[in-house]
Enzyme design. Sequence first.
Site, short mmCIF file in Angstrom:
data_model
loop_
_atom_site.label_atom_id
_atom_site.label_comp_id
_atom_site.label_asym_id
_atom_site.label_seq_id
_atom_site.Cartn_x
_atom_site.Cartn_y
_atom_site.Cartn_z
N LYS A 270 -6.80 -4.41 -3.07
CA LYS A 270 -7.33 -5.15 -1.93
C LYS A 270 -8.25 -4.25 -1.13
O LYS A 270 -8.13 -3.03 -1.17
CB LYS A 270 -6.21 -5.71 -1.05
N ASP B 68 0.78 -1.24 0.00
CA ASP B 68 0.00 0.00 0.00
C ASP B 68 0.81 1.30 0.00
O ASP B 68 0.48 2.25 0.72
CB ASP B 68 -0.96 0.03 1.20
N CYS C 192 -1.84 -2.69 8.22
CA CYS C 192 -1.76 -3.59 7.08
C CYS C 192 -0.51 -4.46 7.09
O CYS C 192 -0.57 -5.66 6.81
CB CYS C 192 -1.86 -2.81 5.77
#
Length: 184
Positions: free
Chosen positions: A77, A15, A109
Amino acid sequence: MPLAHPFQSVLVVVDLQPSFLSGIDGAERVLARSEFLVRAANLLEVPCIATEQYPSRMGGTAPQIAEALRDAPILPKMHFSCCGSEAFEDRLPSERPQVILIGIETHICVCQTALRLLARGKDVLVCADAVGARDDARHRLGLERMSAEGVQIAHTESIAYEWMDSAEHPRFREVLALVKAAPL
């Protein structure tokens, strides 16, 4: 597996999207160290997988990371853990027992991904210099929790040098050039 091995590892980039990076303490360091390790992985033929959290709303991967990833898959995601994504699960090479994690956020995450991978029997290493959170307390708590559960905490340079194993590695000079060019 105490040391990173290039034929056993996969590098997972979590991310690294500008919309999230804007609030990360030390975001420039996280980006620079992540780019360094992605480029080293490319030279040493370590496969990479990247994820993007809710990209239709939060945007794509930071341009310098996307460029460094070359043809590596960048997977969307919605779950915080990468392991909640079927696309990620399908692309994670089962023959590579070692997962190196970089990205954001350390305590969300990255941590959830690390703990789920551990539960699946993977050896997990997190590069402390290439992960980050909104503040140092969250970052450190995430690292401490992962370490307490058995995740190895490392530095990106350590991983690159472990992948090479020796100054006689055929790509040593190229990786050394990356080391010298990358910000601390």
